[in-house]
Each structure stands twice: as C-alpha cells, then as structure tokens.
Design a protein around this motif. Sequence first.
Motif, PDB file in Angstrom:
ATOM      1  N   ILE A 271      58.780  20.975  16.632  1.00 12.69           N
ATOM      2  CA  ILE A 271      57.757  21.871  17.319  1.00 12.69           C
ATOM      3  C   ILE A 271      56.312  21.443  16.629  1.00 12.69           C
ATOM      4  O   ILE A 271      56.144  21.526  15.148  1.00 12.69           O
ATOM      5  CB  ILE A 271      57.908  23.339  16.858  1.00 12.69           C
ATOM      6  N   THR A 272      55.383  21.322  17.399  1.00 14.34           N
ATOM      7  CA  THR A 272      53.763  21.278  16.860  1.00 14.34           C
ATOM      8  C   THR A 272      53.182  22.440  17.655  1.00 14.34           C
ATOM      9  O   THR A 272      53.350  22.647  19.006  1.00 14.34           O
ATOM     10  CB  THR A 272      53.273  20.042  17.157  1.00 14.34           C
ATOM     11  N   ALA A 273      52.165  23.235  16.987  1.00 10.88           N
ATOM     12  CA  ALA A 273      51.560  24.026  17.742  1.00 10.88           C
ATOM     13  C   ALA A 273      50.056  24.363  17.068  1.00 10.88           C
ATOM     14  O   ALA A 273      49.698  23.893  15.885  1.00 10.88           O
ATOM     15  CB  ALA A 273      52.296  25.559  17.353  1.00 10.88           C
ATOM     16  N   SER A 274      49.308  25.116  17.911  1.00  9.05           N
ATOM     17  CA  SER A 274      47.763  25.216  17.447  1.00  9.05           C
ATOM     18  C   SER A 274      47.803  26.539  16.818  1.00  9.05           C
ATOM     19  O   SER A 274      48.770  27.333  16.738  1.00  9.05           O
ATOM     20  CB  SER A 274      47.003  25.398  18.809  1.00  9.05           C
ATOM     21  N   ASP A 275      46.628  26.901  16.215  1.00  9.30           N
ATOM     22  CA  ASP A 275      46.627  28.257  15.570  1.00  9.30           C
ATOM     23  C   ASP A 275      46.701  29.526  16.491  1.00  9.30           C
ATOM     24  O   ASP A 275      46.542  30.324  16.198  1.00  9.30           O
ATOM     25  CB  ASP A 275      45.404  28.292  14.456  1.00  9.30           C
ATOM     26  N   GLY A 276      46.812  29.299  17.949  1.00  8.44           N
ATOM     27  CA  GLY A 276      46.749  30.247  18.866  1.00  8.44           C
ATOM     28  C   GLY A 276      48.257  30.795  18.737  1.00  8.44           C
ATOM     29  O   GLY A 276      48.649  31.957  19.264  1.00  8.44           O
ATOM     30  N   ILE A 277      49.158  30.072  18.228  1.00 11.55           N
ATOM     31  CA  ILE A 277      50.740  30.669  17.719  1.00 11.55           C
ATOM     32  C   ILE A 277      50.857  31.163  16.282  1.00 11.55           C
ATOM     33  O   ILE A 277      50.588  30.305  15.347  1.00 11.55           O
ATOM     34  CB  ILE A 277      51.500  29.578  18.126  1.00 11.55           C
TER      35      ILE A 277
ATOM     36  N   PRO B   3      64.550  23.253  25.097  1.00  8.16           N
ATOM     37  CA  PRO B   3      63.160  23.244  24.483  1.00  8.16           C
ATOM     38  C   PRO B   3      62.016  24.172  25.339  1.00  8.16           C
ATOM     39  O   PRO B   3      61.365  24.532  24.644  1.00  8.16           O
ATOM     40  CB  PRO B   3      62.781  21.523  24.400  1.00  8.16           C
ATOM     41  N   GLN B   4      62.055  23.883  26.613  1.00 12.07           N
ATOM     42  CA  GLN B   4      61.072  24.809  27.544  1.00 12.07           C
ATOM     43  C   GLN B   4      61.332  26.113  27.191  1.00 12.07           C
ATOM     44  O   GLN B   4      60.379  26.967  27.211  1.00 12.07           O
ATOM     45  CB  GLN B   4      61.367  24.326  28.968  1.00 12.07           C
ATOM     46  N   LEU B   5      62.702  26.481  27.190  1.00 15.75           N
ATOM     47  CA  LEU B   5      62.963  27.991  26.759  1.00 15.75           C
ATOM     48  C   LEU B   5      62.334  28.556  25.599  1.00 15.75           C
ATOM     49  O   LEU B   5      61.703  29.463  25.429  1.00 15.75           O
ATOM     50  CB  LEU B   5      64.460  28.360  27.009  1.00 15.75           C
ATOM     51  N   ILE B   6      62.524  27.643  24.413  1.00 10.18           N
ATOM     52  CA  ILE B   6      62.084  27.908  23.215  1.00 10.18           C
ATOM     53  C   ILE B   6      60.608  28.227  23.144  1.00 10.18           C
ATOM     54  O   ILE B   6      59.910  28.947  22.831  1.00 10.18           O
ATOM     55  CB  ILE B   6      62.275  26.760  22.219  1.00 10.18           C
ATOM     56  N   ALA B   7      59.874  27.260  23.995  1.00 13.86           N
ATOM     57  CA  ALA B   7      58.279  27.078  23.996  1.00 13.86           C
ATOM     58  C   ALA B   7      57.930  28.435  24.644  1.00 13.86           C
ATOM     59  O   ALA B   7      56.820  29.220  24.209  1.00 13.86           O
ATOM     60  CB  ALA B   7      57.755  25.893  24.887  1.00 13.86           C
ATOM     61  N   TYR B   8      58.441  29.034  25.787  1.00 16.03           N
ATOM     62  CA  TYR B   8      58.186  30.163  26.440  1.00 16.03           C
ATOM     63  C   TYR B   8      58.325  31.422  25.606  1.00 16.03           C
ATOM     64  O   TYR B   8      57.546  32.153  25.702  1.00 16.03           O
ATOM     65  CB  TYR B   8      59.041  30.200  27.881  1.00 16.03           C
ATOM     66  N   VAL B   9      59.732  31.435  24.953  1.00  9.18           N
ATOM     67  CA  VAL B   9      59.841  32.637  24.238  1.00  9.18           C
ATOM     68  C   VAL B   9      58.926  32.847  22.972  1.00  9.18           C
ATOM     69  O   VAL B   9      58.288  33.680  22.547  1.00  9.18           O
ATOM     70  CB  VAL B   9      61.046  32.559  23.572  1.00  9.18           C
ATOM     71  N   LEU B  10      58.832  31.724  21.983  1.00  6.81           N
ATOM     72  CA  LEU B  10      57.662  31.676  21.096  1.00  6.81           C
ATOM     73  C   LEU B  10      56.146  31.822  21.424  1.00  6.81           C
ATOM     74  O   LEU B  10      55.275  32.689  21.028  1.00  6.81           O
ATOM     75  CB  LEU B  10      57.946  30.345  20.176  1.00  6.81           C
ATOM     76  N   GLY B  11      56.117  31.231  22.439  1.00  3.49           N
ATOM     77  CA  GLY B  11      54.585  31.338  22.978  1.00  3.49           C
ATOM     78  C   GLY B  11      54.001  32.433  23.604  1.00  3.49           C
ATOM     79  O   GLY B  11      53.165  33.035  23.152  1.00  3.49           O
ATOM     80  N   ASN B  12      55.069  33.317  24.105  1.00  2.00           N
ATOM     81  CA  ASN B  12      54.978  34.647  24.779  1.00  2.00           C
ATOM     82  C   ASN B  12      54.811  35.584  23.670  1.00  2.00           C
ATOM     83  O   ASN B  12      54.129  36.683  23.655  1.00  2.00           O
ATOM     84  CB  ASN B  12      55.861  35.066  25.870  1.00  2.00           C
TER      85      ASN B  12
END
Length: 347
Positions: free
Chosen positions: A298-304, A321-330
Amino acid sequence: MSLLIDSVNTCRLQYNNAVQHEATGILVRSKLFAIGQRLGFNDLKRQNMALVAAEMVSNQLKYAGGRGMIQVWEQPGPILDILALDYGPGIADLELARQDGYSSTNTLGKGLGSIQRLADEVHIFTQAASTQRQGKIWTGTAVLARFGKGNDGTAASRTNIGLFARALVDGRFNGDRLYLQPTESGLRWLHLDGLGHGQSAQSATANLATCLVEYAQPGAVLRTLHERLRGSRGAVAILADLDLQRRQLVLYGIGDMQAYVIEGDSMQRLSFGPGVLGKEYKQPLPQVIDLAPKATVITASDGIRRSWEEAMFPGLFHLHPQLIAYVLGNIMGRISDDQSMCVVRLP
C-alpha cells in the motif's frame, strides 16, 4: 489494464450520499444510468446496476438505521463500482447472510444473494459489534459490487490493484495523483501529492506520466520530476517498482508519504526522508523489500491517517485490493486534505 493509468482521469468518485431514506435509491439509480450510458454499458448492465443499488439502499435502511452511505466510483477498465458502507452492527455470520432466503428482520431475505447474482463481482467486509476486539474503531459492513462492460463480466477483473483518489470535500480538483505503468516483470507506479489544494495542486502533478515512460532509471525519473515541478508549489512522491517474478519491491520516497507491506498478520511501515520535488530534496536511497506470495503493498498520501493497524481490520487484507482501498480510504481518510491510496496484491 491499459498501457498507463492516470488516476485523475480514470479513478473518480461520481456519487456520494448518506442513506437515510428511500429517496436515496432514486438519486443513485439516476446517476448510475447516466454514467453507465456515457461509458457505453449496455441496457442489461444498467438495469442490473439499478437493482443492485436499490437492494443496497434497502439493506442499509433495514440493518444500519440510516448510518450508512452509498458511493459510485469510476475505475480504469472502464469499471463502475457501487460501494455501500455503513456503521451499523455488522454481520455476525457472513456466509449465512449470503444465502438466499436468509433474513434477520423477518423480511424476504434475498439482499446479498441478489447482489451477487446481478453484479460481475461482489466483495464484502464486515465487523460485527458483538465481536470483542481491542483497538476496533469501526463496526459495520462494506459491500462492493463491480460492473465491467463485457457481457461475461471479465472486464471487471483487475484483480491485483485497488485505487482510491478523492479530492478535498469532493472538489473538482485533486492534487493527489497516481500514474501506473505495467512492465515486463510487474508494475511501476508514481504516487504524487501536490502541495496545497485545488486547481494549482492538480496542475502541478499533470502531464508527468512521460517521466515513467521515458526513463528507466529511478534517479532520472526523480530528477526530471524535480525540474518539471519547478515554479509550482512542488510535490512529495513515492516511486515504486514491483518485480513479480523476483517478488521484490523497490521504493524511493521523498517527503510526507506512507507505504505499508502486509504479509499474513504482520505489517511493515515505511517512512521517507524530508524534501519537496520542485523545491529541494536529496536523492533518496532505495528501500528494497523481498515479498512473500500474496503480500499486499500500500502507498498512500498524508490524506490517509497513519493511526491504523492491521489488527483493526482483521481479514480485510486477504480480500480484494479495491475493497481494501475503499474501506481504508473512507474510514481513515482526512476530511481536511486530498486523499489517495494504491493497493497492490501479489498473485
């Protein structure tokens, strides 16, 4: 996957609304019809999207008591994702709930089973309130229904990558940007966070895909980025190169970005030295990581927000992976910044 992905053009939150009454279903179905028609989805796919959205709204009203939301995302493919995420009690027995005829409210139980039949792919993550777990910050259910343009559903299969890119308060412009390029041995991606917000931040990170295409050496990529970002507010960045054959990840990071490697139940956090491309930076040393099969990167900006652990979402990192991104992002996204994340799963 297409030859090169630019998240600003291909990863878009098209609809986002709380689910508090039946009228939400009308709004989301109208939006789905318009987006599906624009992207060239056939009549049957658009009808199935509308039925799935109606079932999601109905389920949230029954089980989450108005503490949920529904989102429509456009993803590379093109793919349309319908995400229903709630803050309800969660599902105690997910396998039982997937079966047609099951209901915990004495109504005709066909919700999840119906969604699974109508969508090309369905991925579900839930945490039940009855489960006692230290550090748990969320209970509820996230249901992802994916639709690709192909009649057989294969167009929706971009199994190994999940993208999340959301502008500050859902504005038009996002200074966070992801460029992804398939290689002979795997995948390279450039994850940028343009400093500031709005149009100037997005403009700073635009037209930088050629840096990946034209230069093989990471040092050359970063130097070119530095020169092209001069005159702007600059950007922080991660340059990642994943070799699937050798199962090896090489990361170069500059500034306030985040990276994680999750293997089984263990998570490794990676941080990077200070600097701003376009202003001042030191050439970073590579971080080379040998990966286990089915590892998640996972790579992420400081917005997470960084204040999460793998144990807060048990089981999530074995899912799509897309579900991971949606759950963590939201759940872990900051409302005061642009947000972005790339999730890559090794086969």
